[in-house]
Design a protein around this motif. Structure first.
Motif, short mmCIF file in Angstrom:
data_model
loop_
_atom_site.label_atom_id
_atom_site.label_comp_id
_atom_site.label_asym_id
_atom_site.label_seq_id
_atom_site.Cartn_x
_atom_site.Cartn_y
_atom_site.Cartn_z
N TRP A 54 9.84 -19.77 -21.88
CA TRP A 54 9.29 -19.06 -20.72
C TRP A 54 8.15 -19.86 -20.09
O TRP A 54 8.07 -20.01 -18.87
CB TRP A 54 8.86 -17.67 -21.16
CG TRP A 54 8.30 -16.83 -20.05
CD1 TRP A 54 7.09 -16.20 -20.03
CD2 TRP A 54 8.92 -16.51 -18.81
NE1 TRP A 54 6.92 -15.52 -18.87
CE2 TRP A 54 8.04 -15.70 -18.08
CE3 TRP A 54 10.15 -16.85 -18.23
CZ2 TRP A 54 8.33 -15.21 -16.81
CZ3 TRP A 54 10.43 -16.37 -16.97
CH2 TRP A 54 9.53 -15.57 -16.27
N ASP A 55 7.28 -20.40 -20.97
CA ASP A 55 6.17 -21.20 -20.46
C ASP A 55 6.67 -22.40 -19.67
O ASP A 55 6.17 -22.71 -18.59
CB ASP A 55 5.30 -21.71 -21.63
CG ASP A 55 4.38 -20.61 -22.14
OD1 ASP A 55 4.23 -19.60 -21.41
OD2 ASP A 55 3.83 -20.76 -23.24
N ARG A 58 7.90 -21.33 -16.41
CA ARG A 58 6.82 -20.95 -15.50
C ARG A 58 6.05 -22.17 -15.01
O ARG A 58 5.48 -22.16 -13.91
CB ARG A 58 5.83 -19.99 -16.21
CG ARG A 58 6.39 -18.61 -16.47
CD ARG A 58 6.43 -17.80 -15.18
NE ARG A 58 5.13 -17.60 -14.60
CZ ARG A 58 4.33 -16.56 -14.88
NH1 ARG A 58 4.71 -15.66 -15.75
NH2 ARG A 58 3.16 -16.45 -14.28
N LEU A 59 6.02 -23.21 -15.84
CA LEU A 59 5.29 -24.42 -15.44
C LEU A 59 6.05 -25.23 -14.40
O LEU A 59 5.52 -26.17 -13.82
CB LEU A 59 5.02 -25.29 -16.67
CG LEU A 59 3.81 -24.87 -17.49
CD1 LEU A 59 3.85 -25.50 -18.86
CD2 LEU A 59 2.52 -25.23 -16.78
N ARG A 61 6.57 -25.69 -11.42
CA ARG A 61 6.08 -25.36 -10.08
C ARG A 61 5.69 -26.64 -9.36
O ARG A 61 5.51 -27.69 -9.95
CB ARG A 61 4.94 -24.36 -10.14
CG ARG A 61 3.85 -24.68 -11.14
CD ARG A 61 2.68 -23.78 -10.96
NE ARG A 61 2.85 -22.48 -11.61
CZ ARG A 61 1.98 -21.49 -11.42
NH1 ARG A 61 0.97 -21.65 -10.60
NH2 ARG A 61 2.15 -20.35 -12.04
#
Lengths: 860, 112
Positions: A54-55, A58-59, A61
């Motif tokens: 998940w991290d 989310r990173l 970007r």
């Protein structure tokens, strides 16, 4: 990896390493790993793994993602492109002659492409101007007729009324009947295309109302006029409230002008000139038997298949009327495809655009494009080989092949863009206006607000850039720097590819010339073709049965009238085909009624038998004259005694006329019959005018007409002009073909010129040395000649063979019966090409002849 | 430089980095926030906020030491700058000024 010590999911870790900016990767990856092991202790492996993934997601970007080029690289690129542009422009200027050849050739081709694009688009995109176009459908039904089930584009009025009342999803229903009506105002009278429809017509279709309000049309005594029609009657003023008299099928009434609307653009399938209340069409007729085209406007968002399903209930309704007409199925045809499918839908509206001119234009455009592109490829390749040192240096400095390719393509883009601008100017200023005159169309080049055209232009630009630039770019960038500087790169070596292209160009040129010459040949043949009767000095006047005798006796007093004959209609303007029967044999043939004198008057020669004789009463009732085609079709040995049945009346043949053309030349000659009738049934008078007095006679008869008939306008034409339209079309086509041929010759000559010139330039020093040693100009150019003359001669031979096939196809579709491609066009075309090639080479030869060898040897 | 106004999460991160003084980096900030406020913030948000604050000049950073759990990767340590400190002071004074204006006597109906 041991089981007791789990690690982060590999895919996520890899994904992170893949996308993450390398400058950030270390800290980011460190952080997520640290978090993973912390969570491993706190929450267990499953959750830790999930959180890790998940991290990573989310990173993902923008700020963390790696980008290929950072700012400094981008700047460099721009600088490089700037340099490419500069070098490109300088090169164009430095090598003006070949560049000019390229630009001119390409712009001519682009001009041709634009014309054919505009024409084809105009023909294909029909009825596109209605705002609600995608909601409008033509109602159709399938029915059994002529041994098959066909689709028909109409309903009975009763059915149309039912749809209007009952069906959900249908917003508006517009019935549409057309009929030619006579509109009169004072002493002016015009025949107009009248449409019988209700005021909703203006809700459904996008005809802009200029004056008045459509509500006015609810009153059946008001009509709407198209702008041009209104202008013809009233000039530029607002005509609302004015009275016009309209004759509908023999009944005249006064109407008030209620609305003036802008007429349809000419790719519209519906083009009413006068809109009249539908009640005038119905009269007392039964709505169940009366038919009309019905347009349905559906509510927005309604699926038309749903509506079709609902409409099927009409089949039982129609069949319940107990009429001959039984529906099998009810359907809807979108307005936008209506014209395209008009072959399939009987009695619908609109017509399918003719394919032959479109194909011809597309062929011409692509021929030109091919010629110009090949020119470019050849010349650009030869030009680039002169810049071989530049390429070597660029390579040594470190540009890779891709960059060189990009450089050459950029230069090419500049040239193509230049040609594009020139081509648009050419098309707008010259090609399209000329084409409009020839084809009678109204095309316009409106680049600013025509999206399709803009797309086409951009597409064409890129296509041209790559099609013409790819080979030279790759060819040139292949050279190895070491060999370039050592001088061992054989630049001008075997150029089979180039020569192949040149040959192909000449073959194309050959074909187009043959087409041009053959069409000139056939045109002349056509225009000089005997019509089978004497069309000269004959004035044809159409008139009504009532005023026939009065006008005739008045006109005969005119000293310019030598002779006169009457007929129902004049030759070449008459379309009445009837079934004719002898025994079991049956053919359809032309049936023309005239007075007894007309065939003799028209000087149609007799083959056998006699003309009609007024003195024999039976000639006016049961005798006919036939043409030779009739005799051939029915295989009559002897015409005497044969009984011909037409419309269940029996006739005797009294004479056989030599074949004459009663319609266009393409249609050929089918069986045709003259039937003599008393004058009281005839409506056309043909006057034989005194020589050179025909125009005078027409004017005199017009004033005679005004004395006798005040209502209908004077309508007359010259018999010699009935083919004007046909000839005009052919002349138009001939002009197009001749123009194409000259363009093709010009383009291929330019290509040859450029190639020879570059070829000679590259060997200038050779020539200098040879000249010093005493070689004559002929010696010097011997092998240049040999090389190119082989190409031209080969092209002439191959082109001739191809042209015979290709041009024949063209001639068949245009002229029908034609003189086949013979030695004349082939010989002319070959000669022309050889001459052009010889002249082109000789111009270059002059350079060599005049060259001072000392000069070439001194430089460098 | 971007504007000096900072958001709520930015303020929180800035405070925590100030509190941690030395040894503030992604994970430690995340853990500290969780411990002190109970909020679970995603690591990506922390990174984004720290980058933004550094752009604004409230933080400075340098690469620091590595640890085993990081697989030998170094971490980026963040420090509060004086302008960061000034911004925190300013934010606080605005808050306090406003807070003090709340009337102590009035009862605020919370149940709307």
């Amino acid at each position: 990896m041991s089981k007791s010590f789990p690690s982060p999911p590999k895919w996520a870790d890899r994904f992170l390493s893949w996308y993450c900016n390398p400058k950030l990767l270390e800290q980011v990856q460190g952080d997520v790993h640290e978090l993973f092991y912390w969570r491993l202790e706190e929450k267990g492996p499953r959750k830790a793994k999930r959180s890790f993934a998940w991290d990573v997601i989310r990173l993902f970007r923008w700020s963390n993602i790696k980008r290929k080029s950072n700012k400094t690289q981008k700047l460099n690129n721009i600088a490089m492109f700037k340099n490419y542009f500069k070098i490109g422009l300088r090169n164009l200027w430095k090598q003006r002659m070949p560049s000019a050849i390229n630009v001119i050739g390409l712009s001519l081709a682009i001009g041709c492409c634009l014309v054919s694009f505009k024409y084809i688009e105009f023909q294909l995109v029909r009825d596109s101007f209605h705002e609600k176009g995608d909601q409008i459908y033509l109602g159709t039904h399938k029915a059994f007729e002529d041994n098959g089930v066909y689709e028909y584009g109409y309903f009975s009025w009763a059915i149309g009324d039912l749809i209007r009342e009952d069906y959900a999803g249908v917003k508006n229903v517009v019935q549409y009947n057309t009929r030619s009506v006579q509109v009169e105002l004072g002493d002016q009278a015009f025949s107009e295309n009248g449409a019988f429809t209700n005021k909703e017509f203006f809700d459904v279709f996008s005809f802009d109302i200029i004056y008045g309000d459509k509500e006015a049309l609810a009153n059946k005594d008001r009509v709407a006029l198209a702008e041009m029609t209104a202008k013809r009657f009233f000039g530029d003023i607002d005509p609302i409230g004015k009275i016009v008299n309209i004759t509908i099928g023999g009944e005249s009434n006064d109407f008030e002008v209620g609305v003036v609307y802008k007429e349809a653009p000419n790719n519209s399938s519906i083009w009413p000139e006068v809109i009249i209340h539908p009640d005038w069409f119905i009269g007392d007729a039964d709505r169940k038997t009366l038919i009309a085209n019905f347009f349905l406007e559906l509510e927005q968002g309604v699926d038309f298949t749903d509506v079709i399903r609902q409409l099927q209930s009409l089949v039982t309704v129609q069949n319940g009327f107990n009429l001959d007409r039984k529906y099998e199925e009810v359907g809807l045809e979108p307005l936008t495809t209506m014209a395209k499918n008009s072959d399939r839908i009987r009695f619908g509206l609109g017509s399918r655009p003719p394919m032959a001119p479109m194909i011809l234009l597309a062929c011409i455009a692509s021929f030109m494009l091919i010629l110009a592109t090949f020119n470019y490829i050849n010349i650009a390749t030869a030009m680039a080989t002169r810049r071989i040192k530049e390429i070597g240096i660029r390579k040594v400095i470190g540009s890779n092949r891709g960059q060189l390719v990009v450089q050459f393509l950029t230069e090419n883009l500049i040239l193509c863009a230049l040609a594009m601008v020139l081509g648009c100017l050419l098309a707008a200023g010259f090609f399209i206006p000329k084409f409009n005159v020839i084809s009678g169309s109204t095309l316009k080049l409106d680049i600013l607000n025509h999206t399709n055209l803009q797309l086409f232009l951009v597409g064409l630009l890129f296509f041209l850039t790559f099609a013409s630039g790819a080979y030279p770019a790759f060819f040139v960038s292949r050279f190895k720097p070491v060999r370039i500087f050592r001088g061992s790169e054989s630049v001008g070596g075997k150029r089979r590819f180039t020569m192949g292209l040149l040959t192909f160009q000449f073959v194309l040129a050959m074909i187009t010339i043959v087409a041009g010459v053959a069409s000139v040949q056939n045109n002349n043949l056509y225009e000089n073709k005997a019509w089978g009767y004497n069309q000269n000095d004959k004035l044809v006047v159409n008139l009504s049965k009532e005023k026939f005798q009065a006008f005739r006796s008045e006109a005969m007093k005119n000293p310019n009238v030598l002779d006169v004959a009457a007929s129902f209609n004049s030759l070449n303007k008459h379309w009445d085909f009837r079934k004719m029967k002898i025994g079991e044999l049956e053919y359809e043939g032309q049936y023309l009624r005239s007075d007894a004198y007309y065939p003799e008057f028209m000087e149609i020669p007799l083959a056998e038998g006699r003309y009609f004789d007024k003195a024999i009463p039976s000639d006016l009732t049961s005798s006919i004259l036939v043409n030779q085609a009739f005799i051939r079709a029915f295989q009559l040995e002897d015409f005497v005694g044969a009984t011909v049945t037409i419309d269940s009346t029996n006739f005797q043949i009294v004479g056989v006329l030599k074949d004459y053309f009663y319609s266009s030349f393409q249609d050929g000659i089918e069986p045709a019959v003259f039937k003599a009738q008393p004058d009281s049934l005839l409506t056309t008078l043909t006057f034989q005018a005194r020589e050179d007095k025909m125009i005078e006679l027409r004017d005199q008869l017009e004033s005679t007409w005004a004395q006798i008939e005040s209502e209908a306008p004077f309508s007359a034409h010259f018999q010699s002009e009935v083919r004007a339209r046909e000839f005009e079309d052919m002349r138009g086509l001939r002009n197009v073909l001749v123009f194409t041929a000259s363009l093709a010759v010009l383009l291929s000559a330019m290509g040859l010129f450029g190639l020879v010139s570059l070829n000679i330039s590259a060997r200038f020093k050779d020539f200098g040395i040879k000249k010093v040693l005493g070689a004559s100009a002929m010696n010097l150019l011997g092998d240049v000649y040999k090389q190119f003359s082989f190409i031209v001669i080969f092209a002439v031979v191959a082109g001739s063979l191809l042209a015979v096939k290709v041009v024949d196809l063209l001639l068949v579709s245009v002229y029908g019966e034609h003189t086949p491609v013979n030695i004349v066009p082939l010989g002319l075309a070959g000669l022309l090409l050889l001459m052009v090639a010889a002249i082109t080479i000789n111009i270059q030869m002059r350079r060599v002849r005049l060259m001072n060898p000392a000069e070439t040897l001194r430089t460098e | 430089m971007k504007g000096t106004n900072i958001g709520e999460l930015e303020e929180l991160v800035l405070l925590v980095i100030g509190v941690l003084y030395e040894g503030a980096y992604g994970v430690s900030v995340l853990k500290e926030i969780k411990e002190q406020t109970g909020r679970e913030v995603n690591i990506s948000a922390i990174h984004a906020v720290m980058n933004r604050l550094e752009d604004k000049g409230f933080l400075r950073s340098e690469m620091g030491g590595s640890s085993n759990t990081r697989g030998g990767r170094r971490k980026r340590n963040y420090y509060l700058t004086s302008s960061g400190r000034a911004t925190l002071d300013q934010v606080r004074s605005v808050r306090e000024k406003l807070y003090n204006q709340l009337s102590p006597s009035a009862s605020y109906n919370l149940s709307v």
